[in-house]
Design an enzyme around this catalytic site. Structure first.
Site, short mmCIF file in Angstrom:
data_model
loop_
_atom_site.label_atom_id
_atom_site.label_comp_id
_atom_site.label_asym_id
_atom_site.label_seq_id
_atom_site.Cartn_x
_atom_site.Cartn_y
_atom_site.Cartn_z
CG ASP A 11 46.62 68.37 37.96
OD1 ASP A 11 46.72 67.39 38.73
OD2 ASP A 11 45.54 68.86 37.60
CG ASP A 13 42.31 63.43 37.39
OD1 ASP A 13 41.70 62.80 36.52
OD2 ASP A 13 43.09 62.89 38.21
CB THR A 110 48.21 62.78 38.69
OG1 THR A 110 46.81 62.72 39.01
CG2 THR A 110 48.74 61.37 38.48
CE LYS A 142 49.73 67.24 41.87
NZ LYS A 142 48.95 67.45 40.63
CG ASP A 167 42.55 71.50 37.65
OD1 ASP A 167 41.35 71.19 37.56
OD2 ASP A 167 43.39 70.78 38.22
#
Length: 217
Positions: A11, A13, A110, A142, A167
């Site tokens: 990922d 960000d 992402t 996602k 995260d």
């Protein structure tokens, strides 16, 4: 015998880079320029969300912009900031360099744009990130597993032979559903207390051997 680590799927960000404060700052800029009210809590609630969901939430908060225009404005502000400086998360550059030395490929998967992810990939250690999958590169972002499955496909490996690092709750759901061994590294988003993932408080000090051990475990 430990399983082979075919690749690491990242990922971006909040995981590779500490960009969530930049995103939220840009959201505040648009709120000030185009009406409505916005809070840090609202911004944090959207960590890991699709940009369309961000646009809908900001419109509901009274920010008078078309969704496509709003998304483009936020992303342009973040990209401009990243061109000045890429705020890497602790331990990331060291681990990426370690992966290069071991000949293990990496990809970014992402919900941000391909352009933004390519900028981050270019700023990484030479040869570290060979594949970028942005929001416009998949039909479903996602929490669908499609970004991770596509990244593995482009690398020529099976997702089941990869480690994915995330995260956010949406990101964890996507990575787990892809079949990749999933590692959660907390940042701004509130993560589930438990699930089919490993929890690493930080990437600082982590090595390729740690990644291999997570896959075989």
């Amino acid at each position: 015998m430990p399983s082979r680590l075919a690749a690491v799927l990242w990922d971006m960000d909040g995981t590779l880079i500490d960009s969530e404060p930049i995103w939220i700052a840009q959201q505040f800029v648009l709120a000030e320029q185009h009406g409505g009210t916005w809070t840090t809590e609202q911004g944090l609630a959207l960590v890991g969300a699709d940009m369309h969901d961000t646009a809908v939430a900001m419109q509901a908060a009274g920010i008078e912009m078309e969704a496509a225009e709003l998304v483009a404005a936020i992303e342009r502000g973040v990209i401009d900031s990243l061109r000045d400086e890429v705020p890497w998360r602790p331990g990331v550059r060291e681990l990426l360099a370690d992966l290069v030395r071991e000949g293990i490929p990496c990809a970014i998967a992402t919900t941000s744009s391909h352009e933004m992810a390519a900028l981050v990939a270019a700023a990484a250690p030479d040869g570290a990130i060979s594949v970028v999958v942005g929001a416009e590169d998949v039909a479903r972002t996602k929490p669908s597993p499609e970004p991770y499955l596509r990244a593995a496909e482009l690398l020529g490996v099976r997702a089941e032979d990869c480690v994915a690092v995330e995260d956010s709750p949406n990101g964890l759901a996507a990575a787990i559903a892809s079949g990749a061994t999933t590692i959660a590294v907390p940042n701004d988003a509130v993560l589930p207390e438990s699930g089919d993932f490993l929890l690493w408080p930080t990437l600082a000090g982590r090595t390729v051997e740690d990644l291999r051990d997570s896959l075989s475990g």
